[in-house]
Design a protein around this motif. Structure first.
Motif, short mmCIF file in Angstrom:
data_model
loop_
_atom_site.label_atom_id
_atom_site.label_comp_id
_atom_site.label_asym_id
_atom_site.label_seq_id
_atom_site.Cartn_x
_atom_site.Cartn_y
_atom_site.Cartn_z
N LYS A 26 0.82 -1.21 0.00
CA LYS A 26 0.00 0.00 0.00
C LYS A 26 0.86 1.26 0.00
N HIS A 27 1.96 1.23 0.75
CA HIS A 27 2.85 2.39 0.83
C HIS A 27 3.91 2.38 -0.26
N GLY A 28 3.98 1.31 -1.05
CA GLY A 28 4.98 1.24 -2.11
C GLY A 28 6.40 1.24 -1.59
N SER A 29 6.61 0.67 -0.41
CA SER A 29 7.94 0.72 0.20
C SER A 29 8.94 -0.21 -0.45
N ASP A 30 8.46 -1.17 -1.27
CA ASP A 30 9.38 -2.07 -1.98
C ASP A 30 9.47 -1.74 -3.47
N ARG A 31 8.89 -0.63 -3.86
CA ARG A 31 8.92 -0.25 -5.26
C ARG A 31 10.34 0.16 -5.66
N CYS A 32 10.82 -0.38 -6.73
CA CYS A 32 12.17 -0.07 -7.26
C CYS A 32 13.27 -0.44 -6.27
N VAL A 33 13.01 -1.41 -5.40
CA VAL A 33 14.02 -1.86 -4.43
C VAL A 33 14.62 -3.17 -4.93
N SER A 37 14.50 -5.69 1.06
CA SER A 37 13.05 -5.50 1.12
C SER A 37 12.65 -4.94 2.47
N THR A 38 11.41 -4.48 2.55
CA THR A 38 10.89 -3.96 3.83
C THR A 38 10.87 -5.06 4.88
N LYS A 39 10.54 -6.27 4.47
CA LYS A 39 10.54 -7.39 5.41
C LYS A 39 11.94 -7.67 5.94
N SER A 40 12.95 -7.67 5.07
CA SER A 40 14.32 -7.91 5.51
C SER A 40 14.81 -6.79 6.43
N GLN A 41 14.41 -5.56 6.13
CA GLN A 41 14.78 -4.44 7.00
C GLN A 41 14.16 -4.62 8.38
N LEU A 42 12.89 -5.02 8.43
CA LEU A 42 12.21 -5.23 9.71
C LEU A 42 12.89 -6.34 10.50
N ILE A 43 13.23 -7.44 9.84
CA ILE A 43 13.88 -8.55 10.54
C ILE A 43 15.23 -8.13 11.09
N ALA A 44 15.99 -7.34 10.32
CA ALA A 44 17.28 -6.87 10.79
C ALA A 44 17.14 -5.96 12.01
N ALA A 77 21.53 -11.54 5.68
CA ALA A 77 22.26 -10.49 6.38
C ALA A 77 22.44 -9.29 5.45
N PRO A 78 21.99 -8.10 5.84
CA PRO A 78 22.10 -6.94 4.94
C PRO A 78 23.50 -6.35 4.93
N LYS A 79 23.78 -5.55 3.95
CA LYS A 79 24.99 -4.76 3.93
C LYS A 79 24.78 -3.52 4.81
N ARG A 80 25.86 -3.08 5.43
CA ARG A 80 25.74 -1.95 6.36
C ARG A 80 25.19 -0.71 5.67
N SER A 81 25.73 -0.36 4.52
CA SER A 81 25.29 0.85 3.83
C SER A 81 23.86 0.72 3.32
N THR A 82 23.49 -0.49 2.90
CA THR A 82 22.13 -0.71 2.41
C THR A 82 21.12 -0.54 3.54
N LEU A 83 21.43 -1.08 4.70
CA LEU A 83 20.53 -0.94 5.85
C LEU A 83 20.45 0.51 6.30
N ALA A 84 21.58 1.21 6.28
CA ALA A 84 21.59 2.62 6.66
C ALA A 84 20.72 3.44 5.72
N ASP A 85 20.82 3.18 4.41
CA ASP A 85 20.01 3.91 3.44
C ASP A 85 18.52 3.61 3.64
N ALA A 86 18.19 2.35 3.91
CA ALA A 86 16.78 1.99 4.11
C ALA A 86 16.21 2.69 5.33
N ALA A 316 14.91 7.72 10.32
CA ALA A 316 15.58 6.59 10.96
C ALA A 316 15.19 6.47 12.42
N VAL A 317 15.04 7.60 13.11
CA VAL A 317 14.64 7.59 14.52
C VAL A 317 13.21 7.06 14.65
#
Length: 383
Positions: A26-33, A37-44, A77-86, A316-317
């Motif tokens: 609904k929020h398009g949070s995985d569009r062009c990703v 993914s949003t799920k992987s970010q949440l799990i991390a 396991a995400p990359k540090r820069s990728t998780l920071a950007d997300a 991020a906060v």
């Protein structure tokens, strides 16, 4: 071969992933990703809350060491820069909506059968470092955000939350929270608004709060109180119909109850409520339950990662605070489903120590029995 889930896997089973994916779509949070993914970010981020990881590099390192078991979680396991950007760029709205989804699931199993709902309202300030000055400046010396919570003391869970700058008045989010008709609201003097009290009364709600020492009242009736008891005054009063520089309010036309109670420190509290029938002791006990939300704030600040942030941007906060509250709900549900650890704090510590181990949450407080030797005639799999 009998399969056994990791503790992390057991905790995440309580998330309705289908609904979360619908929210993300609904929020398009995985569009062009392409990478995270949003799920992987949440799990991390949940892994960080459960494990106590305090930096992006620590999250990445600890998750990478359990790569095989992450497979069963549907994450890598995400990359540090990728998780920071997300964290910096992906909207916090999907995580805030997931809180409501998980809460609906938690509330059904945790809330005790009571005649009426009690809601405690309060806010806590979380300081930020100098890197957040551009958006979170509080005064010339500090930065911070304020987390406002509506708390259910029966289920021991927050039911609503809002994140604002620390300089925001407490009444701003309070007026935006929907009012639950018929509920009992308990709050401190940070929510001192006769107009808002009148809105609660109009919805059939009972409220209990404190009166300022300089607020005048007109006594309508005096009620007897027990001699030498904590209740020293019980009277029906009228509030001022109109305060200076303020418009009229609904409560100016109807009586309310003023109760003075002496607490253990010897201080006298001047309580006010629209409940004209309940015993004064019940009114005092309701106000005393407000301490439970203070304990909740202390718990999440000391146990979860809500004081040190993984990013300095506002988004991020917001994401980290929302995920921390989701982590609390998951821990609360998992704790209620087991009988080994009596306190939530002890259970959370055991989860942290065994997060990626193949164990059941039912016996985290007991040593794990030795594994049976493998049958040489059976094929083994590295899982």
């Amino acid at each position: 071969m009998r399969h056994e889930n990791s503790v992390m896997h057991d905790l995440l089973k309580r998330i309705p992933w289908g609904q979360f994916e619908a929210v993300a779509e609904k929020h398009g949070s995985d569009r062009c990703v392409r990478r995270l993914s949003t799920k992987s970010q949440l799990i991390a981020l949940l892994h960080a809350q459960f494990s106590g990881a305090s930096s992006l590099r620590e999250i990445v390192t600890t998750m990478a060491s359990h790569e095989a078991r992450l497979y069963h979680l549907g994450a890598t396991a995400p990359k540090r820069s990728t998780l920071a950007d997300a964290n910096a760029k992906r909207s916090a709205e999907p995580f805030a909506e997931l809180f409501d989804v998980v809460l609906a699931q938690a509330h059904r199993g945790l809330r005790k059968a009571t005649k009426e709902a009690v809601r405690l309202i309060d806010a806590t300030r979380i300081p930020l470092n100098a890197l957040s000055t551009s958006w979170a400046r509080y005064d010339t010396r500090s930065n911070g955000v304020k987390v406002s919570i509506v708390y259910d003391p029966d289920a021991i869970v927050p039911v609503r939350f809002a994140i604002n700058l620390a300089r925001t008045n407490d009444m701003v989010p309070a007026k935006e929270f929907p009012i639950e008709p018929g509920a009992t609201y308990v709050f401190d003097m940070g929510y001192y608004s006769f107009i808002w009290w009148g809105d609660l009364d109009a919805q059939g709600c009972r409220f209990v709060t404190r009166l300022k020492s300089n607020t005048p009242t007109r006594v309508v009736a005096e009620r007897p109180v027990a001699e030498y008891g904590p209740i020293v005054v019980d009277q029906v009063v009228m509030l001022p119909q109109r305060l200076q520089y303020a418009r009229s309010h609904r409560l100016g036309e109807k009586p309310v109850r003023e109760v003075h109670v002496v607490i253990d420190s010897g201080k006298t509290l001047r309580l006010v409520t629209n409940d004209l029938t309940s015993p004064a002791e019940e009114i005092a006990d309701l106000y005393r339950t407000r301490w439970q939300i203070e304990l909740f704030f202390r718990w999440i600040k000391q146990t979860l990662k809500i004081r040190r942030f993984l990013g300095t941007s506002e988004n991020a906060v917001r994401v980290q605070i929302a995920v921390a509250l989701i982590a609390y709900l998951l821990l609360r549900m998992a704790h209620a489903a087991q009988n080994s650890a009596q306190s939530l704090l002890t259970f959370t510590r055991l989860v942290r120590a065994n997060l990626m181990h193949l164990r059941s949450i039912q016996n985290l407080d007991r040593p794990r029995p030795p594994r049976k030797p493998a049958n040489p005639n059976q094929m083994g799999f590295a899982i």
